[in-house]
Design an enzyme around this catalytic site. Structure first.
Site, PDB file in Angstrom:
ATOM      1  N   LYS A  35       0.970  -1.207  -0.093  1.00 46.42           N
ATOM      2  CA  LYS A  35      -0.018  -0.120   0.133  1.00 46.42           C
ATOM      3  C   LYS A  35       0.872   1.126  -0.030  1.00 46.42           C
ATOM      4  O   LYS A  35       2.138   1.103   0.086  1.00 46.42           O
ATOM      5  CB  LYS A  35      -0.947  -0.090   1.098  1.00 46.42           C
ATOM      6  CG  LYS A  35      -0.196  -0.068   2.498  1.00 46.42           C
ATOM      7  CD  LYS A  35      -1.033  -0.227   3.701  1.00 46.42           C
ATOM      8  CE  LYS A  35      -0.357  -0.347   4.969  1.00 46.42           C
ATOM      9  NZ  LYS A  35      -1.116  -0.959   6.104  1.00 46.42           N
ATOM     10  N   TYR A 261      13.718  30.973   6.418  1.00 46.23           N
ATOM     11  CA  TYR A 261      12.561  31.469   6.514  1.00 46.23           C
ATOM     12  C   TYR A 261      12.308  31.811   8.161  1.00 46.23           C
ATOM     13  O   TYR A 261      12.784  30.964   9.082  1.00 46.23           O
ATOM     14  CB  TYR A 261      11.431  30.725   6.170  1.00 46.23           C
ATOM     15  CG  TYR A 261      11.373  30.885   4.661  1.00 46.23           C
ATOM     16  CD1 TYR A 261      10.886  32.040   4.039  1.00 46.23           C
ATOM     17  CD2 TYR A 261      11.018  29.671   4.087  1.00 46.23           C
ATOM     18  CE1 TYR A 261      10.711  31.901   2.696  1.00 46.23           C
ATOM     19  CE2 TYR A 261      10.795  29.516   2.659  1.00 46.23           C
ATOM     20  CZ  TYR A 261      10.493  30.877   2.005  1.00 46.23           C
ATOM     21  OH  TYR A 261      10.635  30.805   0.803  1.00 46.23           O
TER      22      TYR A 261
END
Ligand SMILES: *Cc1c(COP(=O)(O)O)cnc(C)c1O
Length: 368
Positions: A35, A261
């Protein structure tokens, strides 16, 4: 010139498959869980390799994931563990086996079988034995047996399963034993009526810690990719994924200069930094910033400093001799995704499944 790349080492995948096989009885089937793009790798490449190794079954969460395997030519049975109502027709069309986990999905599936004039379709019944996530309650067993009997032309009971909540945690041994006992009660009620049904309950840690409960099949995911939720086991597994990148640019910061940032990093002294082309859009979550994560350059650990940007991270290379264009390893055979994830307070599963589709995948067939 190289770029960021996620290598998928198939010989290591084969090694992990064999490691698990040796822990199982020869008659026990192995369902390989692929998955979430094969735990963030490449579900098709992994499934093809494991099919050639002898994997009996594949497991996915959703119908679309199973369709991708079928479209790539995988012919083994595929269990869809969490099918959604609107995809049941596609599931039938692609010969995928649904987990039926409640009456809502059971009724919807019966209606879809009738609408598509399909008979004797293989299903797996999923029971909830304590995870409280998906599944019928054990006390619904008799009612389900009646329903199967009423619909025996439509359905074939291919499998019955449950899922353990804490198979990796030996402090929860009593809870796991209680789950296994509940499952065994269900098995004892169903097996006499459906002797050919495949019963399965163990995931990776279940196989490693509770192999006696392997029944007819086990469902293994993380260990195939090289992580065993246990350091002794990890030493015997080979991480299949290597995430590599390069140094895009080097900077020299003076004391007081800030980086990135929000100016989250401010140099306390002269600091050399490397900017790497990999950010939170690639799966390096913000949690890995500000010293919580690290990468490897020429065998040395370089901490991620400042905030993780969308497309970039910056690492501290003050004490590492390196140049622009040099190779950087984020995870690899000796650079554990488990250790990196644990260092930032999460787990290998989250790190590897979070690696975004933007990163090119490269399958490596030979042992390097
Ligand atoms: C994901 C999953 C597995 C595989 O678990 P691992 O710990 O990766 O081996 C098995 N069963 C179910 C129901 C799952 O959702």
């Amino acid at each position: 010139m190289s770029e960021t790349v996620l290598e998928i080492h198939l010989p290591k995948l084969r090694h992990n498959y064999q490691f698990l096989r040796k822990r199982l009885a020869s008659t026990t089937k192995l369902l390989a869980v692929v998955k979430a793009f094969g735990y963030g790798s490449d579900a098709v490449a992994v499934a093809k390799c494991l099919a050639a190794c002898g994997a009996d079954y594949f497991g996915v969460a959703y119908v679309q994931e199973g369709m991708a395997l079928r479209n790539a030519g995988i012919t083994q049975p595929i269990l869809v563990m969490h099918p959604q109502q609107q995809n049941l027709e596609a599931l039938i069309k692609h010969k995928l086996e649904p987990a039926i986990y409640n009456h809502r999905i059971f009724d919807a599936f019966l209606a879809t079988l009738k609408a598509t004039e399909t008979t004797h379709y293989p299903i797996h019944l999923k029971f909830n034995t304590g995870l409280n996530r998906l599944g019928f309650q054990p006390n619904q067993t008799n009612q389900l047996l009646d329903l199967l009997d009423q619909n025996k032309n439509l359905l074939q009971l291919k499998g019955v399963y449950s899922h353990l909540a804490a198979s990796d945690d030996l402090d929860e041994e009593a809870f796991t034993q209680a789950q296994l006992e509940q499952f065994d009660t269900i098995v004892q009620a169903i097996k006499p009526i459906f002797p050919d049904t495949i019963f399965h309950v163990l995931n990776t840690s279940g196989v490693l810690n509770h192999a006696a409960a392997q029944y007819d099949m086990v469902r293994t995911g993380i260990s195939l990719y090289g992580y065993g939720n246990d350091s002794a086991v990890d030493a015997q597994l080979k991480p299949v994924l290597t995430l590599k990148t390069v140094i895009s640019q080097l900077h020299s910061l003076q004391k007081g200069d800030s980086l990135g940032y929000s100016r989250a990093f401010v140099a306390k002294e002269k600091t050399r930094t490397a900017t790497l082309p990999l950010g939170h859009a690639d799966g390096i979550g913000r949690i890995y910033g500000n010293g919580n994560g690290y990468v490897w350059i020429h065998g040395q650990k370089a901490p991620i400093i400042g905030n993780v940007c969308m497309d970039m991270i910056m690492v501290d290379v003050t004490n590492i001799a390196c140049s622009e264009g040099d190779e950087v390893i984020v995870i690899g055979e000796n650079e554990s995704a488990e250790a990196l994830a644990n260092h930032a307070g999460t787990i290998s599963y989250e790190f590897i499944t979070g690696l975004s589709q933007r990163i090119p995948r490269k399958t490596i067939s030979e042992l390097l």
